[in-house]
Design a protein around this motif. Structure first.
Motif, PDB file in Angstrom:
ATOM      1  N   GLU A  96      -5.663 -12.734   4.725  1.00 42.66           N
ATOM      2  CA  GLU A  96      -6.026 -11.322   4.560  1.00 42.66           C
ATOM      3  C   GLU A  96      -5.278 -10.635   3.423  1.00 42.66           C
ATOM      4  OE1 GLU A  96      -2.716 -11.368   7.734  1.00 42.66           O
ATOM      5  OE2 GLU A  96      -4.390 -12.647   7.085  1.00 42.66           O
ATOM      6  N   VAL A  97      -4.169 -11.229   2.936  1.00 43.45           N
ATOM      7  CA  VAL A  97      -3.423 -10.583   1.851  1.00 43.45           C
ATOM      8  C   VAL A  97      -3.854 -11.100   0.479  1.00 43.45           C
ATOM      9  CG1 VAL A  97      -1.461 -10.236   3.388  1.00 43.45           C
ATOM     10  CG2 VAL A  97      -1.441 -12.185   1.814  1.00 43.45           C
ATOM     11  N   THR A 113       1.943  -9.864  -3.524  1.00 42.68           N
ATOM     12  CA  THR A 113       0.546 -10.171  -3.255  1.00 42.68           C
ATOM     13  C   THR A 113      -0.322  -9.829  -4.459  1.00 42.68           C
ATOM     14  OG1 THR A 113       0.249  -7.991  -2.227  1.00 42.68           O
ATOM     15  CG2 THR A 113       0.788  -9.830  -0.775  1.00 42.68           C
ATOM     16  N   SER A 115      -3.349  -8.943  -4.319  1.00 44.79           N
ATOM     17  CA  SER A 115      -4.213  -7.819  -3.954  1.00 44.79           C
ATOM     18  C   SER A 115      -3.459  -6.496  -3.877  1.00 44.79           C
ATOM     19  CB  SER A 115      -4.871  -8.094  -2.603  1.00 44.79           C
ATOM     20  OG  SER A 115      -3.877  -8.253  -1.597  1.00 44.79           O
ATOM     21  N   VAL A 117      -1.588  -5.442  -1.560  1.00 48.18           N
ATOM     22  CA  VAL A 117      -1.521  -4.871  -0.216  1.00 48.18           C
ATOM     23  C   VAL A 117      -0.135  -5.041   0.400  1.00 48.18           C
ATOM     24  CG1 VAL A 117      -3.970  -5.253   0.210  1.00 48.18           C
ATOM     25  CG2 VAL A 117      -2.306  -6.998   0.924  1.00 48.18           C
ATOM     26  N   SER A 185       2.255  -7.896   3.953  1.00 48.12           N
ATOM     27  CA  SER A 185       1.171  -7.081   4.533  1.00 48.12           C
ATOM     28  C   SER A 185       1.585  -5.621   4.721  1.00 48.12           C
ATOM     29  CB  SER A 185       0.744  -7.678   5.882  1.00 48.12           C
ATOM     30  OG  SER A 185       1.842  -7.735   6.787  1.00 48.12           O
ATOM     31  N   HIS A 187       1.624  -2.625   2.975  1.00 50.30           N
ATOM     32  CA  HIS A 187       0.705  -1.503   2.735  1.00 50.30           C
ATOM     33  C   HIS A 187      -0.562  -1.641   3.571  1.00 50.30           C
ATOM     34  CE1 HIS A 187       3.301  -0.025  -0.373  1.00 50.30           C
ATOM     35  NE2 HIS A 187       3.220  -1.159  -1.052  1.00 50.30           N
ATOM     36  N   LEU A 188      -0.988  -2.870   3.801  1.00 48.46           N
ATOM     37  CA  LEU A 188      -2.148  -3.109   4.649  1.00 48.46           C
ATOM     38  C   LEU A 188      -1.882  -2.615   6.066  1.00 48.46           C
ATOM     39  CD1 LEU A 188      -4.972  -4.444   4.871  1.00 48.46           C
ATOM     40  CD2 LEU A 188      -3.788  -6.580   5.466  1.00 48.46           C
ATOM     41  N   ASN A 189      -0.698  -2.914   6.585  1.00 48.77           N
ATOM     42  CA  ASN A 189      -0.345  -2.480   7.934  1.00 48.77           C
ATOM     43  C   ASN A 189      -0.186  -0.965   8.019  1.00 48.77           C
ATOM     44  OD1 ASN A 189      -0.362  -5.035   9.093  1.00 48.77           O
ATOM     45  ND2 ASN A 189       1.757  -5.438   8.500  1.00 48.77           N
ATOM     46  N   LYS A 191      -1.762   1.201   6.235  1.00 50.32           N
ATOM     47  CA  LYS A 191      -3.112   1.762   6.196  1.00 50.32           C
ATOM     48  C   LYS A 191      -3.772   1.664   7.561  1.00 50.32           C
ATOM     49  CE  LYS A 191      -7.511   1.336   3.727  1.00 50.32           C
ATOM     50  NZ  LYS A 191      -8.240   0.599   2.650  1.00 50.32           N
ATOM     51  N   LYS A 192      -3.590   0.529   8.234  1.00 53.07           N
ATOM     52  CA  LYS A 192      -4.162   0.354   9.565  1.00 53.07           C
ATOM     53  C   LYS A 192      -3.533   1.323  10.563  1.00 53.07           C
ATOM     54  CE  LYS A 192      -5.376  -4.543   9.102  1.00 53.07           C
ATOM     55  NZ  LYS A 192      -5.079  -5.917   9.564  1.00 53.07           N
TER      56      LYS A 192
END
Length: 203
Positions: A96-97, A113, A115, A117, A185, A187-189, A191-192
């Motif tokens: 996912e990253v 990463t 991406s 994220v 993860s 920034h992804l976390n 955001k979630k």
């Protein structure tokens, strides 16, 4: 994937390699016929006796990073190569990253990463502290604060930016893998967490 609730966190640990290989030192000649797609795939055996490395070596992505690792004293290089491989294994377990890239940042091996994220992780050994090496995180995040709560007995902490390891001591690989996954993860976390937070209804 990381889930956090009341400072509890879990992560599926990456597979642990079982084979012990002789420590390899990268060939720094990127024009070598063994070099493929810009990755260093040519190696020679480190002549220092007693050196060993657990697991298969992930090829370096640049001559600059390979040269940095080659510049470390043997014991520090072996330890940092082990951290490096945990970073790659962790990233491979997190599709996912979108994968990571290896660069030098402030003269230190850095893993971020592709991406964007995640938050970049760096590692280094320094001559002013020859008996130790460290894993660095962005001090503007709450990552190290979280690690301090979750793993109070696994690491020596340097402020809000680093986990410090002593040369010759066993690396707590599963805990390190968790910390790296949290960074990759980050920034992804966040955001979630923002999207799942309850919204206040207006009047």
């Amino acid at each position: 994937m990381i889930e956090q609730s009341s400072r509890q966190a879990t992560i599926a640990a990456p597979p642990r390699p079982q084979t012990v290989h002789t420590l390899l030192t990268p060939c720094l000649d990127l024009s070598c016929a063994a070099t493929v797609a810009g990755s260093v795939r040519c190696w020679f055996v480190d002549p220092q006796p007693g050196n060993s490395y657990t697991g298969a070596m992930t090829p370096f992505q640049s001559q600059a990073v390979a040269a940095k690792f080659a510049s470390y004293p043997p014991e520090a290089r072996e330890a940092l190569l082990a951290l490096r491989e945990i970073a790659w294994e962790t990233a491979r377990s997190m599709p996912e990253v979108g994968g990571i890239e290896e660069t030098l940042k402030w003269g230190e091996p850095a893993y971020g990463t592709k991406s964007k994220v995640g938050s970049t992780v760096r590692m280094d050994w320094k001559t002013r502290a020859p008996g130790s090496y460290a894993l660095y995180f962005n001090c503007q995040t709450d990552l190290v604060e979280t690690f301090r709560t979750l793993f109070p007995n696994d690491f020596v902490f340097e402020g809000n930016r680093a986990l410090v390891f002593r040369l010759g001591e066993t690396i707590p690989a599963d805990s390190v893998a968790f910390c790296m996954a949290a960074a990759f993860s980050y920034h992804l976390n966040k955001k979630k967490q923002r999207s799942s937070a309850p919204r206040r209804s207006g009047r």
